[in-house]
Design a protein around this motif. Structure first.
Motif, PDB file in Angstrom:
ATOM      1  N   MET A 299     -15.183  67.010  73.034  1.00  0.00           N
ATOM      2  CA  MET A 299     -14.529  67.226  71.947  1.00  0.00           C
ATOM      3  C   MET A 299     -13.096  67.851  71.838  1.00  0.00           C
ATOM      4  O   MET A 299     -12.359  67.808  70.986  1.00  0.00           O
ATOM      5  N   ASP A 300     -13.269  68.801  72.920  1.00  0.00           N
ATOM      6  CA  ASP A 300     -11.971  69.723  72.977  1.00  0.00           C
ATOM      7  C   ASP A 300     -10.620  68.729  73.521  1.00  0.00           C
ATOM      8  O   ASP A 300      -9.403  69.183  73.353  1.00  0.00           O
ATOM      9  N   THR A 301     -11.014  67.514  74.232  1.00  0.00           N
ATOM     10  CA  THR A 301      -9.986  66.732  74.411  1.00  0.00           C
ATOM     11  C   THR A 301      -9.664  65.385  73.516  1.00  0.00           C
ATOM     12  O   THR A 301      -8.765  64.959  73.821  1.00  0.00           O
ATOM     13  N   VAL A 302     -10.362  65.328  72.341  1.00  0.00           N
ATOM     14  CA  VAL A 302     -10.356  64.368  71.722  1.00  0.00           C
ATOM     15  C   VAL A 302      -9.144  64.991  70.360  1.00  0.00           C
ATOM     16  O   VAL A 302      -9.365  66.117  69.788  1.00  0.00           O
ATOM     17  N   MET A 303      -8.113  64.246  70.374  1.00  0.00           N
ATOM     18  CA  MET A 303      -6.965  64.749  69.444  1.00  0.00           C
ATOM     19  C   MET A 303      -6.974  64.000  68.111  1.00  0.00           C
ATOM     20  O   MET A 303      -6.868  62.957  68.223  1.00  0.00           O
ATOM     21  N   VAL A 304      -6.781  64.618  66.868  1.00  0.00           N
ATOM     22  CA  VAL A 304      -6.714  64.166  65.629  1.00  0.00           C
ATOM     23  C   VAL A 304      -5.368  64.518  65.183  1.00  0.00           C
ATOM     24  O   VAL A 304      -5.076  65.695  65.206  1.00  0.00           O
ATOM     25  N   GLU A 305      -4.437  63.519  64.968  1.00  0.00           N
ATOM     26  CA  GLU A 305      -3.341  63.744  64.362  1.00  0.00           C
ATOM     27  C   GLU A 305      -3.009  63.264  63.188  1.00  0.00           C
ATOM     28  O   GLU A 305      -3.393  62.302  62.568  1.00  0.00           O
ATOM     29  N   GLU A 306      -2.575  64.347  62.011  1.00  0.00           N
ATOM     30  CA  GLU A 306      -2.409  63.980  60.677  1.00  0.00           C
ATOM     31  C   GLU A 306      -1.073  64.107  60.377  1.00  0.00           C
ATOM     32  O   GLU A 306      -0.323  64.999  60.795  1.00  0.00           O
ATOM     33  N   LYS A 307      -0.391  63.219  59.416  1.00  0.00           N
ATOM     34  CA  LYS A 307       0.997  63.443  58.898  1.00  0.00           C
ATOM     35  C   LYS A 307       1.009  63.573  57.547  1.00  0.00           C
ATOM     36  O   LYS A 307      -0.042  63.012  56.853  1.00  0.00           O
ATOM     37  N   SER A 308       1.926  64.263  56.785  1.00  0.00           N
ATOM     38  CA  SER A 308       1.917  64.380  55.424  1.00  0.00           C
ATOM     39  C   SER A 308       2.415  63.081  55.060  1.00  0.00           C
ATOM     40  O   SER A 308       2.904  62.047  55.853  1.00  0.00           O
TER      41      SER A 308
ATOM     42  N   GLY B 248       5.875  61.991  56.200  1.00  0.00           N
ATOM     43  CA  GLY B 248       6.217  62.079  57.636  1.00  0.00           C
ATOM     44  C   GLY B 248       6.813  63.485  57.897  1.00  0.00           C
ATOM     45  O   GLY B 248       7.356  63.614  59.077  1.00  0.00           O
ATOM     46  N   LEU B 249       7.029  64.195  56.938  1.00  0.00           N
ATOM     47  CA  LEU B 249       7.929  65.513  57.203  1.00  0.00           C
ATOM     48  C   LEU B 249       6.961  66.644  57.998  1.00  0.00           C
ATOM     49  O   LEU B 249       7.734  67.499  58.558  1.00  0.00           O
ATOM     50  N   LEU B 250       5.851  66.521  58.096  1.00  0.00           N
ATOM     51  CA  LEU B 250       4.944  67.488  58.706  1.00  0.00           C
ATOM     52  C   LEU B 250       3.970  66.849  59.432  1.00  0.00           C
ATOM     53  O   LEU B 250       3.362  65.883  58.950  1.00  0.00           O
ATOM     54  N   LYS B 251       3.369  67.374  60.550  1.00  0.00           N
ATOM     55  CA  LYS B 251       2.486  66.438  61.531  1.00  0.00           C
ATOM     56  C   LYS B 251       1.692  67.562  62.285  1.00  0.00           C
ATOM     57  O   LYS B 251       2.353  68.765  62.535  1.00  0.00           O
ATOM     58  N   VAL B 252       0.687  67.462  62.127  1.00  0.00           N
ATOM     59  CA  VAL B 252      -0.362  68.549  62.685  1.00  0.00           C
ATOM     60  C   VAL B 252      -1.470  67.831  63.627  1.00  0.00           C
ATOM     61  O   VAL B 252      -1.839  66.494  63.514  1.00  0.00           O
ATOM     62  N   THR B 253      -1.750  68.293  64.778  1.00  0.00           N
ATOM     63  CA  THR B 253      -2.578  67.854  65.841  1.00  0.00           C
ATOM     64  C   THR B 253      -3.832  68.934  66.056  1.00  0.00           C
ATOM     65  O   THR B 253      -3.483  70.350  66.253  1.00  0.00           O
ATOM     66  N   VAL B 254      -5.175  68.420  65.895  1.00  0.00           N
ATOM     67  CA  VAL B 254      -6.150  69.452  65.997  1.00  0.00           C
ATOM     68  C   VAL B 254      -7.123  68.885  66.967  1.00  0.00           C
ATOM     69  O   VAL B 254      -7.138  67.282  67.244  1.00  0.00           O
ATOM     70  N   THR B 255      -7.805  69.360  67.426  1.00  0.00           N
ATOM     71  CA  THR B 255      -9.050  68.775  68.472  1.00  0.00           C
ATOM     72  C   THR B 255     -10.310  68.560  67.516  1.00  0.00           C
ATOM     73  O   THR B 255     -10.309  68.762  66.337  1.00  0.00           O
TER      74      THR B 255
ATOM     75  N   LYS C 148      -3.648  72.449  67.705  1.00  0.00           N
ATOM     76  CA  LYS C 148      -2.885  72.450  68.846  1.00  0.00           C
ATOM     77  C   LYS C 148      -1.366  72.234  68.569  1.00  0.00           C
ATOM     78  O   LYS C 148      -0.641  72.823  69.423  1.00  0.00           O
ATOM     79  N   ASN C 149      -0.871  71.516  67.599  1.00  0.00           N
ATOM     80  CA  ASN C 149       0.361  71.672  67.424  1.00  0.00           C
ATOM     81  C   ASN C 149       0.778  71.196  65.915  1.00  0.00           C
ATOM     82  O   ASN C 149       0.046  70.785  65.086  1.00  0.00           O
ATOM     83  N   ILE C 150       1.899  71.812  65.744  1.00  0.00           N
ATOM     84  CA  ILE C 150       2.416  71.493  64.300  1.00  0.00           C
ATOM     85  C   ILE C 150       3.829  71.167  64.448  1.00  0.00           C
ATOM     86  O   ILE C 150       4.709  71.864  65.059  1.00  0.00           O
ATOM     87  N   SER C 151       4.422  70.157  63.831  1.00  0.00           N
ATOM     88  CA  SER C 151       5.792  69.750  63.778  1.00  0.00           C
ATOM     89  C   SER C 151       6.496  69.693  62.363  1.00  0.00           C
ATOM     90  O   SER C 151       5.788  69.213  61.725  1.00  0.00           O
ATOM     91  N   ILE C 152       7.352  70.433  62.077  1.00  0.00           N
ATOM     92  CA  ILE C 152       7.719  70.576  60.757  1.00  0.00           C
ATOM     93  C   ILE C 152       9.468  69.934  60.728  1.00  0.00           C
ATOM     94  O   ILE C 152      10.149  70.438  61.397  1.00  0.00           O
TER      95      ILE C 152
END
Length: 108
Positions: A26-35, A38-45, A51-55
């Motif tokens: 599950m550490d390798t399975v990534m979930v990406e969520e966007k506002s 689309g102005l904000l994107k986050v990635t979590v395992t 794992k990542n935040i894009s603003i």
């Protein structure tokens, strides 16, 4: 009967190992969520580690809006990751469980 008990114990150990391997995977399975815009994107395992935040630069001008976006988007991503995690771990546990009468009802 003793042989049956040993067989069940081995199956339980296998199920436990399978669950642990699934948790590591599950550490390798990534979930990406966007506002929604689309102005904000986050990635979590799937283990709910960020794992990542894009603003987008547009959000950098409004602290309150950015905070709201972060809260909503992170909560959505964590919820989805949690659902994936729970489903995968439950499936791994169920697949490895020995056939004990009444046990499958407890796992529902």
């Amino acid at each position: 009967m003793f042989g049956d008990m040993m067989g069940m114990m081995n199956k339980l150990k296998e199920a436990q190992a399978n669950v642990e391997a699934t948790k590591k995977r599950m550490d390798t399975v990534m979930v990406e969520e966007k506002s929604t815009d689309g102005l904000l994107k986050v990635t979590v395992t799937a283990n709910r580690q960020l794992k990542n935040i894009s603003i987008d630069d547009e959000l950098m001008n409004d602290k309150e809006q950015l905070e709201d976006y972060l809260i909503l988007t992170l909560n959505n991503a964590i919820q989805k990751a949690g659902e994936i995690h729970e489903t995968e771990v439950a499936a791994a546990a169920k697949d490895g469980m020995p056939d004990i009468p009444g046990m499958s009802d407890m796992l529902k």
